[in-house]
Scaffold this motif. Sequence first.
Motif, mmCIF file in Angstrom:
data_model
loop_
_atom_site.group_PDB
_atom_site.id
_atom_site.type_symbol
_atom_site.label_atom_id
_atom_site.label_comp_id
_atom_site.label_asym_id
_atom_site.label_seq_id
_atom_site.Cartn_x
_atom_site.Cartn_y
_atom_site.Cartn_z
ATOM 1 N N UNK A 140 0.667 -1.236 0.155
ATOM 2 C CA UNK A 140 -0.115 0.095 0.067
ATOM 3 C C UNK A 140 0.819 1.427 -0.091
ATOM 4 N N UNK A 141 0.366 2.167 -0.852
ATOM 5 C CA UNK A 141 1.332 3.363 -0.813
ATOM 6 C C UNK A 141 2.634 3.510 -1.835
ATOM 7 N N UNK A 142 2.821 2.284 -2.483
ATOM 8 C CA UNK A 142 4.055 2.071 -3.292
ATOM 9 C C UNK A 142 3.976 2.945 -4.472
ATOM 10 N N UNK A 143 2.744 3.522 -5.056
ATOM 11 C CA UNK A 143 2.389 4.063 -5.987
ATOM 12 C C UNK A 143 1.713 3.524 -7.147
ATOM 13 N N UNK A 169 5.176 -2.684 -8.026
ATOM 14 C CA UNK A 169 5.749 -1.551 -7.718
ATOM 15 C C UNK A 169 6.207 -1.602 -6.448
ATOM 16 N N UNK A 170 7.391 -0.846 -6.258
ATOM 17 C CA UNK A 170 7.882 -0.753 -4.963
ATOM 18 C C UNK A 170 8.752 0.326 -4.671
ATOM 19 N N UNK A 171 8.384 0.896 -3.519
ATOM 20 C CA UNK A 171 9.118 2.425 -3.289
ATOM 21 C C UNK A 171 10.358 2.258 -2.029
ATOM 22 N N UNK A 172 11.259 2.874 -2.388
ATOM 23 C CA UNK A 172 12.463 3.171 -1.460
ATOM 24 C C UNK A 172 13.251 2.131 -1.066
ATOM 25 N N UNK A 173 12.718 0.778 -0.870
ATOM 26 C CA UNK A 173 13.763 -0.296 -0.615
ATOM 27 C C UNK A 173 12.888 -1.694 -0.892
ATOM 28 N N UNK A 174 13.722 -2.637 -1.049
ATOM 29 C CA UNK A 174 13.014 -3.857 -1.346
ATOM 30 C C UNK A 174 12.162 -4.433 -0.235
ATOM 31 N N UNK A 206 7.581 -7.381 -14.356
ATOM 32 C CA UNK A 206 8.658 -6.211 -14.282
ATOM 33 C C UNK A 206 8.680 -5.691 -12.883
ATOM 34 N N UNK A 207 9.924 -5.223 -12.801
ATOM 35 C CA UNK A 207 10.040 -4.757 -11.177
ATOM 36 C C UNK A 207 10.222 -3.165 -11.279
ATOM 37 N N UNK A 208 9.247 -2.302 -10.879
ATOM 38 C CA UNK A 208 9.253 -1.017 -10.873
ATOM 39 C C UNK A 208 9.414 -0.350 -9.609
ATOM 40 N N UNK A 209 10.688 0.348 -9.637
ATOM 41 C CA UNK A 209 11.031 1.080 -8.275
ATOM 42 C C UNK A 209 10.461 2.430 -8.452
ATOM 43 N N UNK A 210 9.541 2.664 -7.602
ATOM 44 C CA UNK A 210 8.831 3.827 -7.980
ATOM 45 C C UNK A 210 9.468 5.189 -7.359
ATOM 46 N N UNK A 211 8.819 6.415 -7.256
ATOM 47 C CA UNK A 211 9.243 7.467 -6.535
ATOM 48 C C UNK A 211 10.715 7.851 -6.750
ATOM 49 N N UNK A 212 11.295 7.435 -7.790
ATOM 50 C CA UNK A 212 12.796 7.840 -7.857
ATOM 51 C C UNK A 212 13.149 9.267 -7.651
ATOM 52 N N UNK A 213 11.991 10.062 -8.142
ATOM 53 C CA UNK A 213 12.451 11.525 -8.000
ATOM 54 C C UNK A 213 12.570 11.792 -6.647
ATOM 55 N N UNK A 214 12.035 11.196 -5.670
ATOM 56 C CA UNK A 214 12.495 11.274 -4.022
ATOM 57 C C UNK A 214 14.061 10.980 -4.084
ATOM 58 N N UNK A 215 14.250 9.949 -4.748
ATOM 59 C CA UNK A 215 15.844 9.195 -4.302
ATOM 60 C C UNK A 215 16.584 10.282 -4.989
ATOM 61 N N UNK A 216 16.223 10.888 -6.152
ATOM 62 C CA UNK A 216 17.289 11.730 -6.975
ATOM 63 C C UNK A 216 17.366 13.055 -6.055
#
Length: 394
Positions: free
Chosen positions: A54-57, A131-136, A155-165
């Motif tokens: 939940x909340x992963x995007x 879809x996964x955010x911030x960590x595995x 496919x594995x989508x690592x979301x919210x990459x803008x936050x990481x950048x």
Amino acid sequence: MAQSTLSKFFTAEESRNLQSEYRTGELEAVILQIKSKFDNLDNMQLNIAVVGDAGSGKSTFINTVRGLHSEDQGAAPTGNKETRMEPTRYPYRALPNLPLWDLPGTNSFRFEINNYLKMVRFESYDFFIIVSQSRFRENDAELAKKIQEQDKEFHYVRSKIDNDVHALKMQGADFGEGLRTIRMDCVSNFQSVGVTPPAIFLISSFDLDKYEFPKLKSTLASDLLRIKSIAFSLSLPKFMLEITEPKMRMLKKRVCLLAVLAGAVGAVPVPGLSFITGIGLTVSGLINLQKQVGLNDKSLQSLASKVGKPTSVLKTEMSRRLPSKIPPAFTKVLLGITVITCMIAGIKHSFSPVTLSIFGTVSSFALTYMLLNDSLKDHLEARQQVVRSALRID
Ligand SMILES: Nc1nc2c(ncn2[C@@H]2O[C@H](COP(=O)(O)OP(=O)(O)OP(=O)(O)O)[C@@H](O)[C@H]2O)c(=O)[nH]1
Ligand SMILES: [Mg+2]
């Protein structure tokens, strides 16, 4: 997503025709229709499940792929709005016949993951995007394992990459190096749980043209035919069952009827008579089954020439599946022992005629039923194998 496997690939009319052709023994016609579907998968619908915590995007991702903002009509609700507890279907117009399913967050229930998978009918989807955010996440590993257990892909989508950048910028770290580390991290996390690493995409759903969103969209489009062909081949045993079901019901009834007849004959306390009649019924049942579901040399030859395969290949495939689990010789020996026992018992008068009748009924029924039922299953498996081989999807 309640849908029969057959109706996923064939219209109602096509399904009825396939069942009726199979019932009347036109296996060749059935195989040619399946082959023509397999050769033209353009119109096939592929159900893509978007999963993750939940909340992963997930919902934001679906909206962005569909070119919508959260507040647009028809968009998936996002943010703090209540998570949907049911999988929700969203059409994806850029790639027709490719609905995206927004699944509830894996951790939104108090259930353990297996109950979640059952609830969302996880096995009914053809392809997955985790879809996964911030960590595995632990759930990402569980989902990946379940997908690969079904021989499906994701496919594995690592979301919210803008936050990481943003975080990398704040730390003054190298942006390219930071993204490479995130990707390597995903790969090693999959490897550590025994999952073959999938295609990984680092995206921001707020930036459709940036990071790896464009690559994800083009990969999906270019992989489509391969994914469809995997989905078709995985579904073949299921929809063959649906095609053969009406005829199988009829043949199973026939097997029961013959076994009841053999049982009735076995009740006659004249061992020699019941033995001969029992064998006669079983053999005629086997010949009938062979006629109904077996494939003779002529039909194999004709099928082989239509699908462009050597007859010998189809024959080998068929014979690989045909050895009966109970060889006829074994059954005959059993029947023989039964008869001899009955005869000795009859001579010695150690059993009453009623006991002999009950014994004869039960043993004749059981043996005839077992032999015919097993033979039916073997022939079916052999047919299934011929279909796979004719379609070259082994
Ligand atoms: N910065 C940033 N925020 C995002 C991104 N994608 C989603 N979000 C935000 O993350 C929050 C959760 O997004 P949702 O799309 O609702 O997440 P979900 O996975 O559908 O959540 P559930 O439906 O509750 O399972 C929202 O506030 C989004 O605006 C992204 O790529 N970058
Ligand atoms: Mg959502």
